[in-house]
Design a protein around this motif. Structure first.
Motif, mmCIF file in Angstrom:
data_model
loop_
_atom_site.group_PDB
_atom_site.id
_atom_site.type_symbol
_atom_site.label_atom_id
_atom_site.label_comp_id
_atom_site.label_asym_id
_atom_site.label_seq_id
_atom_site.Cartn_x
_atom_site.Cartn_y
_atom_site.Cartn_z
ATOM 1 N N PHE A 138 0.886 -1.122 0.039
ATOM 2 C CA PHE A 138 0.014 0.037 -0.024
ATOM 3 C C PHE A 138 0.735 1.052 -0.276
ATOM 4 N N GLY A 139 1.881 1.045 0.805
ATOM 5 C CA GLY A 139 2.909 2.422 0.929
ATOM 6 C C GLY A 139 3.350 2.809 -0.445
ATOM 7 N N ARG A 140 3.553 1.508 -1.361
ATOM 8 C CA ARG A 140 4.325 1.967 -2.595
ATOM 9 C C ARG A 140 3.261 2.547 -3.542
ATOM 10 N N LEU A 141 1.834 2.204 -3.272
ATOM 11 C CA LEU A 141 0.839 2.589 -4.064
ATOM 12 C C LEU A 141 0.145 4.121 -3.559
ATOM 13 N N SER A 142 0.916 4.863 -2.569
ATOM 14 C CA SER A 142 0.076 5.666 -1.886
ATOM 15 C C SER A 142 -0.058 7.054 -2.636
ATOM 16 N N LYS A 143 -1.014 8.016 -2.368
ATOM 17 C CA LYS A 143 -1.169 9.222 -3.082
ATOM 18 C C LYS A 143 0.279 10.119 -2.831
ATOM 19 N N PHE A 144 0.927 9.837 -1.741
ATOM 20 C CA PHE A 144 1.878 10.858 -1.206
ATOM 21 C C PHE A 144 3.015 10.446 -1.711
ATOM 22 N N ARG A 145 3.770 11.314 -2.383
ATOM 23 C CA ARG A 145 5.300 10.791 -3.172
ATOM 24 C C ARG A 145 6.181 10.635 -1.990
ATOM 25 N N ILE A 146 6.038 10.903 -0.840
ATOM 26 C CA ILE A 146 7.097 10.931 0.093
ATOM 27 C C ILE A 146 7.020 9.708 0.854
ATOM 28 N N ILE A 147 5.781 8.855 1.013
ATOM 29 C CA ILE A 147 5.327 7.655 1.425
ATOM 30 C C ILE A 147 5.631 6.785 0.520
ATOM 31 N N ARG A 148 5.502 7.098 -0.746
ATOM 32 C CA ARG A 148 6.054 6.090 -1.967
ATOM 33 C C ARG A 148 7.354 5.848 -2.145
ATOM 34 N N PHE A 149 8.179 6.947 -1.958
ATOM 35 C CA PHE A 149 9.596 6.972 -1.785
ATOM 36 C C PHE A 149 10.151 6.163 -0.679
ATOM 37 N N VAL A 150 9.671 6.402 0.478
ATOM 38 C CA VAL A 150 10.247 6.036 1.765
ATOM 39 C C VAL A 150 9.825 4.329 1.516
ATOM 40 N N SER A 151 8.576 4.016 0.997
ATOM 41 C CA SER A 151 8.477 2.512 1.154
ATOM 42 C C SER A 151 9.378 1.921 0.195
ATOM 43 N N ALA A 152 9.522 2.422 -1.130
ATOM 44 C CA ALA A 152 10.267 1.705 -2.271
ATOM 45 C C ALA A 152 11.663 1.665 -1.823
ATOM 46 N N PHE A 153 12.260 2.745 -0.968
ATOM 47 C CA PHE A 153 13.449 2.663 -0.383
ATOM 48 C C PHE A 153 13.631 1.577 0.507
ATOM 49 N N LEU A 154 12.651 1.501 1.489
ATOM 50 C CA LEU A 154 12.791 0.261 2.538
ATOM 51 C C LEU A 154 12.791 -1.068 1.868
ATOM 52 N N VAL A 155 12.017 -1.309 0.919
ATOM 53 C CA VAL A 155 11.672 -2.376 0.246
ATOM 54 C C VAL A 155 12.926 -2.750 -0.457
ATOM 55 N N GLU A 156 13.576 -1.972 -1.158
ATOM 56 C CA GLU A 156 14.638 -2.261 -1.929
ATOM 57 C C GLU A 156 16.096 -2.479 -1.014
ATOM 58 N N PHE A 157 15.850 -1.824 0.059
ATOM 59 C CA PHE A 157 16.999 -2.008 1.290
ATOM 60 C C PHE A 157 16.847 -3.508 1.634
ATOM 61 N N PHE A 158 15.645 -3.829 2.010
ATOM 62 C CA PHE A 158 15.765 -5.412 2.654
ATOM 63 C C PHE A 158 15.676 -6.283 1.791
ATOM 64 N N ARG A 159 15.247 -6.043 0.644
ATOM 65 C CA ARG A 159 15.529 -7.309 -0.431
ATOM 66 C C ARG A 159 16.932 -7.249 -0.769
ATOM 67 N N GLY A 160 17.598 -6.176 -0.956
ATOM 68 C CA GLY A 160 18.897 -6.031 -1.460
ATOM 69 C C GLY A 160 20.162 -6.605 -0.470
ATOM 70 N N THR A 161 19.801 -6.369 0.851
ATOM 71 C CA THR A 161 20.861 -6.472 1.550
ATOM 72 C C THR A 161 21.345 -8.043 2.050
ATOM 73 N N SER A 162 20.513 -9.009 1.730
ATOM 74 C CA SER A 162 20.768 -10.297 1.899
ATOM 75 C C SER A 162 20.302 -10.836 3.294
#
Lengths: 219, 220
Positions: free
Chosen positions: A41-65
């Motif tokens: 839901f965060g990545r589909l949010s209306k608010f740019r900032i929430i979209r950005f933060v959730s995209a960052f967190l998702v990439e972070f936790f997927r990327g660091t093994s």
């Protein structure tokens, strides 16, 4: 030939560990499930900032093994002044890591629902909440199920890693049993693999069933 | 205990750089094993000879539902008891490679099945030998659409290499642990390893996205 009582003995020793494995799987799956929706839901949010933060967190936790995350929480975090119980470290790392993968499942499933469904909801004067709850989610949820099933199997396999941070799961028990009975290494690890298969195979059958069941009438 | 930049730059970073090549070469060799063995499994599964296809099915099911970590232990601790002693690197790439070959075999299968029936019939009509048929008609068309998925598995396998530290291979995470136990500072080494994996896997996924667009896979 191996006497039957050796195998029975190995089973006996591994079963408490199996209970820990199942517990870990269930608890981290529940955490991952909630985080999947939060992230999706965060990545589909209306608010740019929430979209950005959730995209960052998702990439972070997927990327660091996963194992690096487990070790970070287990070895590094206490040195920064926060010592969590080891079991909690396992649940957190597994839940967050697979939650990040799950959020992609939620996001793509919601995006896969045709635009016309949303428009129909608007035409019926539904609030955005109603549209999501009554129209989008019930349809999207069926598309999510097979992917969630696959992730659950990945999660089950991932729980073996917690043996490396001394949580007494099946793999941990097998490894410690082996140090005193090296001549039975084959039997111990063989039975361990079979136990994982016994837990995992029904999940994989269920997933394939869901795949067939929910793809009926769809191309 | 605060973050110590001097320790990070002068000690941790150089020591980790020494073993980066082990992580990367383990990924690439394991991927090669997975690609080759995956193709073997895909063909075995399609075989007309039923025992072979049934064996391939159960092999794939069993390997993909059991943890790669335990499979590594099995290869590393059981085989030496029967005279096959493997170095941690060889055991590691075999274990990881075999685990992911079961996933790649399904990817190949999907690719092969996506080749339209007319193409197979055309090959037969033109009297192609089986080798000609696979080499010039089926495989080129089967591989192209699955390239993105194959690329994705390369990244997945790369992120899985830290588990090789559990069978005593000194790759990035193993090295970080050694530095930690020698200095009692775990924060810097493990954080750096995490950042390294993040940069590499995110970079690789961007690269694959561009490659995908360049290949224009939607075009038939």
């Amino acid at each position: 030939m191996v006497p039957i009582d050796v195998i029975a003995h190995i089973f006996d020793r591994l079963l408490p560990g199996a209970a820990v494995t199942v517990q870990l799987t269930v608890l981290s799956a529940i955490l991952a499930f909630f985080l999947s929706f939060l992230g999706g839901f965060g990545r589909l949010s209306k608010f740019r900032i929430i979209r950005f933060v959730s995209a960052f967190l998702v990439e972070f936790f997927r990327g660091t093994s996963l194992l690096v995350q487990l070790f970070w929480l287990y070895f590094a975090l206490p040195l920064l002044g926060l010592e969590l119980p080891t079991g909690l470290v396992g649940i957190l790392a597994l839940g967050i890591n697979y939650g990040a993968y799950g959020s992609e499942v939620v996001r793509s499933a919601i995006l896969s629902i045709p635009q016309g469904q949303t428009e129909a909801g608007i035409a019926l004067n539904m609030t955005p909440g109603q549209r999501m709850r009554l129209i989008i989610l019930p349809q999207a949820f069926r598309t999510m199920l097979p992917s969630f099933g696959n992730l659950l199997i990945e999660l089950l396999k991932g729980t073996a890693l917690v043996s490396l941070i001394t949580i007494p799961d099946m793999t941990f028990e097998a490894k410690s049993m082996r140090t005193n009975a090296e001549e039975y290494t084959l039997q111990i690890f063989g039975i361990l693999l079979i136990l994982y298969f016994i837990i995992g195979y029904p999940l994989s059958l269920l997933t394939r069933w869901a795949e067939r069941r929910f793809s009926v009438g769809r191309s | 205990m605060a973050w110590d930049w001097e320790f990070t730059i002068n000690e941790v970073l150089p020591q980790l750089m020494e073993v980066v090549y082990i992580t990367i070469s383990a990924t690439l060799v394991a991927y090669l094993v997975a690609m080759v063995w995956g193709l073997v499994l895909a063909f075995a599964r399609r075989s007309q000879f039923r025992p072979l296809s049934v064996a391939a099915y159960w092999f794939v099911q069993f390997i993909r539902t059991t943890p790669p970590l335990v499979q590594l232990f099995f290869i590393f601790y059981v085989l030496p008891r029967y005279g096959i002693a493997l170095t941690p690197f060889v055991a590691g790439v075999l274990g990881l490679g075999i685990h992911y070959s079961t996933f790649l075999s399904e990817v190949y299968r999907a690719g092969i099945e996506s080749v339209p029936k007319g193409q197979w019939e055309a090959a037969t009509a033109l009297n192609f030998s089986p080798v000609q048929k696979w080499k010039t008609i089926i495989l080129p068309q089967a591989i192209r659409p699955v390239i993105p998925v194959m690329g994705n598995y390369l990244i997945v396998m790369f992120k899985e290499t830290p588990i090789l530290s559990a069978i005593t291979l000194v790759e990035l995470l193993g090295k970080a642990q050694i530095i930690g136990s020698e200095t009692f500072r775990y924060v810097e080494p493990i954080t750096l390893v995490g950042i390294f994996f993040l940069i590499m896997s995110y970079g690789a996924s961007l690269l694959f996205q561009r490659l995908e667009m360049r290949l224009d896979l939607s075009k038939k």
